[in-house]
Enzyme design. Structure first.
Site, PDB file in Angstrom:
ATOM      1  N   CYS A 191      45.858  34.136  30.299  1.00  0.00           N
ATOM      2  CA  CYS A 191      46.517  35.414  30.595  1.00  0.00           C
ATOM      3  C   CYS A 191      46.550  35.721  32.088  1.00  0.00           C
ATOM      4  O   CYS A 191      47.573  36.189  32.605  1.00  0.00           O
ATOM      5  CB  CYS A 191      45.829  36.541  29.836  1.00  0.00           C
ATOM      6  SG  CYS A 191      44.046  36.658  30.108  1.00  0.00           S
ATOM      7  N   HIS A 232      45.248  43.693  32.609  1.00  0.00           N
ATOM      8  CA  HIS A 232      44.526  43.073  33.721  1.00  0.00           C
ATOM      9  C   HIS A 232      45.194  43.417  35.049  1.00  0.00           C
ATOM     10  O   HIS A 232      46.414  43.594  35.130  1.00  0.00           O
ATOM     11  CB  HIS A 232      44.530  41.551  33.596  1.00  0.00           C
ATOM     12  CG  HIS A 232      43.673  41.019  32.483  1.00  0.00           C
ATOM     13  ND1 HIS A 232      42.816  41.800  31.746  1.00  0.00           N
ATOM     14  CD2 HIS A 232      43.539  39.741  32.005  1.00  0.00           C
ATOM     15  CE1 HIS A 232      42.198  41.035  30.850  1.00  0.00           C
ATOM     16  NE2 HIS A 232      42.627  39.791  30.990  1.00  0.00           N
TER      17      HIS A 232
END
Length: 340
Positions: A130, A243
């Site tokens: 990711c 994130h």
């Protein structure tokens, strides 16, 4: 299309359902697979109940007629069942790290190297880590104009990167602290609430963690840039979802900031939010649930005249996992139609 989701009851499996719900993909059949514990569960998809989750077995007939199998059940499951999933012709798009660095498995981010998806001799395409996905989408905006030579990155990774149990633990710890109780620690190595943990995944012999080495190795493969060096520090932060990354990139050439901002504005999958004022930058609280990679805080690197510093935020369950995998399938479908 006939679609399978392996690991349907997990956080990413559920996000596959959410992404497919509104995707333009025409789905004739949806088969859901999971562990014995998940078998029998029924979800809602496009206004109707799904078929019950099936327990994954070693019978290849389970995947008869499947076009794309989205797999997010962990690396061990991916390795054990890859041949079962692909034997009858299904293309496996795998969200684990099991095959990412295999030379005969493409590692794909459609905005960067979508064409690599057509070179999958084992019937497997790997979805990158990711943090890597988020970074290369932003880096590619620059790399197409001024090749990137070197990258330093510090990540600020949400609890959701550790799955549903990570999010549950952060919520539980926060409530416990507010109530004057001792926080429960199970998923993370120490208390995450009201804390930062500069440790994601296992440490390797060179002092970096495996998460940090994924960013180093995967970026080279995706961007077809073996000489590109990436040094990462990955940090878990008490954010529920999405994130963030602070990136320093050294470029060939010295573009103006106006040119850099224009490159970000024009790049597929990127949204520029860059105002030098309060709230003039992307934040995880606002980005959670969104599809793009958001970029802001664009500025000259004061320590390197060929360097640019910027900040990125992206929902790692969507673009960092489920959405990127679905985009791979859509890219293949679109370009097959174009070729025909």
């Amino acid at each position: 299309m006939k679609i399978a989701i392996v690991g349907a009851s997990g956080a990413v499996g559920q996000e596959f359902l959410n992404v497919l719900e509104t995707s333009p993909m025409e789905i004739e059949e949806l088969r859901l697979f999971g562990s014995a514990r998940s078998a029998g569960k029924v979800y809602t998809f496009r206004g109707k109940p799904t078929e019950a989750v099936r327990e994954l077995t070693h019978d290849p007939a389970q995947f008869e007629g499947i076009d794309f199998a989205f797999v997010s059940a962990g690396g061990d499951v991916s390795k054990e069942y890859a041949s079962v999933i692909t034997e009858r012709g299904a293309l496996m798009i795998d969200n684990s790290s099991a095959f990412r660095m295999d030379s005969d498995v493409p590692l794909v981010v459609p905005e960067v190297n979508g064409e690599d998806a057509f070179n999958a001799p084992r019937g497997i395409i790997a979805n990158p880590n990711c943090t890597t996905i988020q970074m290369v989408v932003a880096l590619n905006a620059l790399h197409t104009h001024w090749p990137v030579k070197r990258v330093h990155v510090a990540t600020y990774q949400a609890a959701s990167g550790a799955g549903a149990t990570g999010m549950e633990e952060l919520a539980t710890q926060t409530a416990q602290i507010v109530n004057g109780e001792e926080p429960t620690v199970k998923k993370f190595v120490t208390q995450l609430a009201y804390n930062l943990i500069p440790h994601i995944d296992m440490f390797t012999d060179n002092g970096y963690t495996r998460e940090e080495m994924k960013m180093h190795n995967e970026t080279k493969k995706i961007m077809h840039a073996p000489s590109l060096e990436v040094s990462a520090t990955c940090v878990r932060v008490p954010v529920m979802r999405a994130h963030s990354e602070a990136i320093w990139a050294e470029l060939e050439g010295e573009p103006t900031l106006e040119e850099v901002r224009k490159a970000f504005e024009e790049a597929p999958g990127v949204v520029l939010v860059d105002r030098a004022e309060a709230l003039g930058y992307p934040m995880p609280l606002e980005v959670a649930g969104a599809d793009p990679v958001y970029v802001g805080r664009v500025r000259r690197d004061l320590a390197n005249p060929a360097g640019v510093s910027f900040w990125t935020v992206s929902d790692q369950i969507r673009k960092g996992a489920a959405l990127n995998a679905v985009q791979i399938a859509l890219y293949i479908m679109a370009h097959r139609k174009t070729e025909s």
